[in-house]
Design an enzyme around this catalytic site. Structure first.
Site, PDB file in Angstrom:
ATOM      1  N   GLU A 119       0.958  -1.263   0.113  1.00  0.00           N
ATOM      2  CA  GLU A 119       0.109   0.032   0.025  1.00  0.00           C
ATOM      3  C   GLU A 119       0.739   1.227   0.092  1.00  0.00           C
ATOM      4  OE1 GLU A 119      -2.948   0.075  -0.227  1.00  0.00           O
ATOM      5  OE2 GLU A 119      -3.821  -2.129   0.367  1.00  0.00           O
TER       6      GLU A 119
ATOM      7  N   CYS B  27      -2.303   9.664   1.901  1.00  0.00           N
ATOM      8  CA  CYS B  27      -1.939   8.716   0.787  1.00  0.00           C
ATOM      9  C   CYS B  27      -2.976   9.050  -0.452  1.00  0.00           C
ATOM     10  CB  CYS B  27      -1.753   7.219   1.009  1.00  0.00           C
ATOM     11  SG  CYS B  27      -3.319   6.416   1.870  1.00  0.00           S
TER      12      CYS B  27
HETATM   13  P1  NDP Z   1       8.002   5.336   4.985  1.00  0.00           P
HETATM   14  O1  NDP Z   1       8.187   4.623   3.683  1.00  0.00           O
HETATM   15  O2  NDP Z   1       9.025   6.163   5.122  1.00  0.00           O
HETATM   16  O3  NDP Z   1       7.690   4.459   6.195  1.00  0.00           O
HETATM   17  C1  NDP Z   1       6.849   3.310   6.178  1.00  0.00           C
HETATM   18  C2  NDP Z   1       7.232   2.247   7.193  1.00  0.00           C
HETATM   19  O4  NDP Z   1       8.291   1.645   6.591  1.00  0.00           O
HETATM   20  C3  NDP Z   1       7.687   2.846   8.560  1.00  0.00           C
HETATM   21  O5  NDP Z   1       7.322   2.019   9.526  1.00  0.00           O
HETATM   22  C4  NDP Z   1       9.435   2.808   8.396  1.00  0.00           C
HETATM   23  O6  NDP Z   1      10.054   2.704   9.652  1.00  0.00           O
HETATM   24  C5  NDP Z   1       9.322   1.542   7.731  1.00  0.00           C
HETATM   25  N1  NDP Z   1      10.737   1.380   7.013  1.00  0.00           N
HETATM   26  C6  NDP Z   1      11.698   2.248   6.737  1.00  0.00           C
HETATM   27  N2  NDP Z   1      12.647   1.824   6.043  1.00  0.00           N
HETATM   28  C7  NDP Z   1      12.181   0.496   5.978  1.00  0.00           C
HETATM   29  C8  NDP Z   1      12.973  -0.740   5.422  1.00  0.00           C
HETATM   30  N3  NDP Z   1      14.269  -0.686   4.922  1.00  0.00           N
HETATM   31  N4  NDP Z   1      12.371  -1.969   5.387  1.00  0.00           N
HETATM   32  C9  NDP Z   1      11.280  -2.065   6.000  1.00  0.00           C
HETATM   33  N5  NDP Z   1      10.726  -1.036   6.787  1.00  0.00           N
HETATM   34  C10 NDP Z   1      11.173  -0.066   6.620  1.00  0.00           C
HETATM   35  O7  NDP Z   1       6.477   6.052   4.827  1.00  0.00           O
HETATM   36  P2  NDP Z   1       5.877   6.912   5.735  1.00  0.00           P
HETATM   37  O8  NDP Z   1       5.842   6.581   7.210  1.00  0.00           O
HETATM   38  O9  NDP Z   1       6.694   8.351   5.752  1.00  0.00           O
HETATM   39  O10 NDP Z   1       4.612   7.005   5.216  1.00  0.00           O
HETATM   40  C11 NDP Z   1       4.005   8.045   4.341  1.00  0.00           C
HETATM   41  C12 NDP Z   1       4.029   7.474   3.054  1.00  0.00           C
HETATM   42  O11 NDP Z   1       3.010   6.253   3.080  1.00  0.00           O
HETATM   43  C13 NDP Z   1       3.411   8.159   1.823  1.00  0.00           C
HETATM   44  O12 NDP Z   1       4.185   7.940   0.725  1.00  0.00           O
HETATM   45  C14 NDP Z   1       2.030   7.607   1.767  1.00  0.00           C
HETATM   46  O13 NDP Z   1       1.282   8.070   0.554  1.00  0.00           O
HETATM   47  C15 NDP Z   1       1.988   6.157   2.206  1.00  0.00           C
HETATM   48  N6  NDP Z   1       0.625   5.801   2.773  1.00  0.00           N
HETATM   49  C16 NDP Z   1       0.005   4.847   1.742  1.00  0.00           C
HETATM   50  C17 NDP Z   1      -1.275   4.380   2.093  1.00  0.00           C
HETATM   51  C18 NDP Z   1      -1.954   3.430   1.140  1.00  0.00           C
HETATM   52  O14 NDP Z   1      -3.193   2.965   1.604  1.00  0.00           O
HETATM   53  N7  NDP Z   1      -1.626   3.233   0.141  1.00  0.00           N
HETATM   54  C19 NDP Z   1      -1.861   4.821   3.403  1.00  0.00           C
HETATM   55  C20 NDP Z   1      -1.003   5.727   4.415  1.00  0.00           C
HETATM   56  C21 NDP Z   1       0.368   6.157   3.715  1.00  0.00           C
HETATM   57  P3  NDP Z   1      10.565   4.090  10.297  1.00  0.00           P
HETATM   58  O15 NDP Z   1       9.301   5.056  10.386  1.00  0.00           O
HETATM   59  O16 NDP Z   1      10.983   3.473  11.466  1.00  0.00           O
HETATM   60  O17 NDP Z   1      11.259   4.862   9.192  1.00  0.00           O
END
Ligand code: NDP
Length: 503
Positions: A249, A283
């Protein structure tokens, strides 16, 4: 059944002194929490405990699981005030918006609980003419342990999209919340523990990106990822090492289309709420708008009028701060690029960025190749573009590499326009309604990812179908045997020509 005491129950891994990370409230900058950074060995231990717990959880009937998930729903609903305040503290959205998010998430949890057996349970299916001697059935079985990785922007609604459906399907879960909202993740797991004290069915691990990466490389049976497209690609690469299936997602660049016959005031209201609420950190946010030339001026005036009433403020603003400090620079870069390429600011602009607060910014005449139109901005900004026809609007919406959702405003042609859009969801004459109807799937195409949460597809996402046949009587046409006779071959040949050769 063995009931563990609190001391026995290893919810949060504390086997050694771990390094920690601080959570800063974007409203005040103050440290509001400190959480362990779990390492790969901690993650593996959590997954092993989840697997053991799964033997119990997956053996419960759907009704027994539903009773517990309903009790969890009750805990969340009764704690909504406290939870909304925690969301506000950790990521900055207004408390009332947090309550709205919780309410929407609970609708989906209720739906998953009520419908799990109907969607996933054992059911008979019809065999074909050639397989009439077989009783055929299918059922959907849990993968086992699901790893859920969540973002911070909707720290309840988005992870619950995976948690509710994975748990209702009989999986246990190890959940890694965003480093910006670990307290919300713990709140959810603590509430679950109160109603399911027997085994660690839902555990939380905390940390930074590396902890999420360790979860991807662990022995989990599926990853439900919600986050940016960039991180999603890293998650997929890590999961590929063990052929672990993934739900993606990811990000979006959703458009709103306004036809000549649209209710312009309602369309502007949808654009303003869709683009600015949660400070644009959604998102499914409206980020670009395509408006028929005949209503363009009226629409722009109405959007500016409505947006001017929206203030980003820590105390009583309709929107809060930008949660991630690094995102402020992305928003600034998009506005700067739009202006450099000939775009005009009709509200807000670069001066609207003060610290981590960004006031509503409306841009017009922005070229399609600019960052503000092509890339996810994730801030309270809108680009508004004039089009000469709905054909042009459809072409521009579909030209973007993201394909999460879209909104169409038209009194007569809404459905016809909507059906031509290549997005996972489309709402006609309302913003984002498809994400709130519990029986509908939610997800995207292209750079917005694949797989679905919500609805029947969301339940099936965390299970695998097992096909079963039981031979009721020997087939008069024994085909799958070396004892097959020439006569059987001849009859089969005639039958195949009769069944398929007339087409
Ligand atoms: P990120 O991609 O920065 O982080 C998402 C999650 O992935 C966090 O828990 C993060 O941890 C974790 N993460 C980071 N690096 C890694 C890795 N190498 N391997 C595994 N996990 C990792 O997104 P955001 O939290 O900034 O959220 C915003 C984004 O999410 C936007 O692009 C938005 O559009 C999208 N989104 C999509 C939705 C949908 O339904 N399609 C709904 C809501 C949001 P940590 O925070 O510790 O870095």
């Amino acid at each position: 059944m063995t009931v563990q005491t609190d001391a026995q129950r290893p919810r949060i891994v504390k086997t050694k002194t771990l390094p920690t990370f601080d959570v800063h409230s974007p409203l005040t900058g103050a440290v509001v929490g400190s959480y362990p950074i779990h390492e790969a060995s901690d993650v593996d231990a959590a997954v092993a405990r989840a697997r053991a717990a799964g033997e119990w959880w997956s053996a419960l009937t759907f009704a027994e699981r539903a009773k517990r998930l309903d009790a969890w729903r009750g805990e969340i609903a009764r704690g909504a005030d406290e939870l909304a305040l925690l969301i506000n503290t950790e990521m900055g959205k207004p408390v009332s918006d947090g309550k709205l998010e919780i309410a929407m998430a609970l609708e989906h949890l209720a739906w998953a609980t009520r419908n799990a057996e109907k969607v996933l349970g054992h059911r008979s299916v019809s065999p074909s003419l050639l397989t009439l001697n077989q009783a055929a059935s299918v059922e959907f079985l849990p993968y086992g342990v699901v790893g859920v990785i969540g973002p911070w922007n909707y720290p309840i609604f988005t992870p619950l999209g995976s948690l509710s459906f994975a748990l209702a399907g009989g999986n246990t879960v190890v959940f890694k919340p965003s480093e910006f909202t670990p307290g919300v993740g713990h709140w959810l797991a603590d509430a679950f523990d109160r109603v399911v004290p027997e085994h660690p069915v839902l555990q939380v691990i905390t940390g930074l990106g590396d902890t999420g990466a360790a979860l991807c490389r662990s022995a989990v049976d599926k990853i439900g990822f919600t986050g940016s497209t960039t991180t999603g690609k890293k998650v997929m690469a890590a999961c590929a090492e063990n052929l672990t299936p993934v739900l993606m997602e990811c990000g979006g660049k959703d458009a709103l289309v306004v036809d000549a016959d649209a209710d312009v005031v309602a369309a502007a209201d949808a654009a303003v709420w869709g683009g600015l609420s949660n400070a644009g950190q959604t998102c499914l946010a409206v980020e670009r708008v395509y408006v028929h030339q005949s209503v363009y001026q009226r629409f722009v005036s109405e959007v500016v009028k409505q947006s001017a009433k929206v203030r980003a403020d820590a105390d009583d603003g309709l929107i809060g701060p930008i949660t991630m400090p690094s995102q402020v620079e992305v928003i600034r870069a998009h506005i700067t690029d739009a202006i450099a390429k000939g775009g005009r600011v009709v509200l807000g602009g670069l001066d609207a960025i003060v610290g981590n607060f960004v006031q509503p910014t409306i841009l017009v005449d922005v070229p399609e190749d600019s960052l503000a139109v092509a890339e996810e901005t994730f801030g309270p900004t809108l680009t508004i573009t004039k089009v000469t026809s709905m054909d042009e609007a459809v072409g521009l919406v579909n030209a973007n590499r993201y394909g999460l959702g879209a909104t169409v405003f038209s009194r007569k042609n809404g459905e016809a326009i909507a059906r031509r859009l290549r997005t996972g969801g489309v709402a006609i004459n309302a913003f984002v309604a498809y994400a709130t109807v519990p029986s509908l799937p939610l997800g995207g195409v292209g750079d917005s990812g694949f797989g679905r949460v919500h609805g029947p597809e969301g339940l099936k996402e965390f299970t695998f179908p097992r096909a079963m046949t039981r031979q009721r009587f020997p087939s008069p046409l024994a085909l799958t045997t070396f004892a097959r006779s020439a006569r059987t071959d001849a009859i089969a040949g005639t039958l195949v020509k009769f069944l398929h050769g007339r087409n």
